[in-house]
Write a protein that holds these residues in place. Sequence first.
Motif, PDB file in Angstrom:
ATOM      1  N   GLY A   5       0.818  -1.215   0.000  1.00  0.00           N
ATOM      2  CA  GLY A   5       0.000   0.000   0.000  1.00  0.00           C
ATOM      3  C   GLY A   5       0.848   1.260   0.000  1.00  0.00           C
ATOM      4  N   ALA A   6       1.929   1.255   0.794  1.00  0.00           N
ATOM      5  CA  ALA A   6       2.820   2.417   0.828  1.00  0.00           C
ATOM      6  C   ALA A   6       3.504   2.604  -0.517  1.00  0.00           C
ATOM      7  N   GLY A   7       3.889   1.498  -1.164  1.00  0.00           N
ATOM      8  CA  GLY A   7       4.516   1.592  -2.473  1.00  0.00           C
ATOM      9  C   GLY A   7       3.557   2.132  -3.529  1.00  0.00           C
ATOM     10  N   MET A   8       2.308   1.670  -3.488  1.00  0.00           N
ATOM     11  CA  MET A   8       1.310   2.155  -4.452  1.00  0.00           C
ATOM     12  C   MET A   8       1.035   3.637  -4.242  1.00  0.00           C
ATOM     13  N   THR A   9       0.940   4.057  -2.997  1.00  0.00           N
ATOM     14  CA  THR A   9       0.711   5.470  -2.709  1.00  0.00           C
ATOM     15  C   THR A   9       1.888   6.313  -3.168  1.00  0.00           C
ATOM     16  N   SER A  10       3.090   5.840  -2.918  1.00  0.00           N
ATOM     17  CA  SER A  10       4.280   6.572  -3.363  1.00  0.00           C
ATOM     18  C   SER A  10       4.311   6.706  -4.880  1.00  0.00           C
TER      19      SER A  10
END
Length: 149
Positions: A5-10
Amino acid sequence: MLFIGAGMTSEMVWLVSCTCDKIEESGEGTIVTYQDFSERSLGRPGWWASAVSSTLALVGMIIGGLVLEADNLNIIFPIHLQWPFGGDHSDDGRKWWALLMSVTTLVYCLVEVGNLLHGSGRIGIVLTVLCMVLVYSGTFGQLGSLGDF
């Protein structure tokens, strides 16, 4: 899942940033708001889509807030009146609180909220400081009971 999720948001933030930079470099204007971004990247339909999605998001947040307030108030101050429109009678108090909370939303729609928000901003600061003082005093007050934990 958290890292995905953090990677997708980034990745999404990086794409928006690159799009904003490209739009500003091309001289189409500066981007200040979400609707500016939508209009300049997707055209007029993007502007309308952002207006509708922003409005629906606000409505969803208001409804979610009303549901949480009604549930919490029913736990703290239960209303034991029977709900006149049928349904499950174990939810009667929550339904009454939801109706009362809807009235407060109606007040916000009909009253000049500028003065109200100005006053609530001052009260909010005082309440935040008071809550933090109470939280820390309660936490540090329990340090002596750590052996019982």
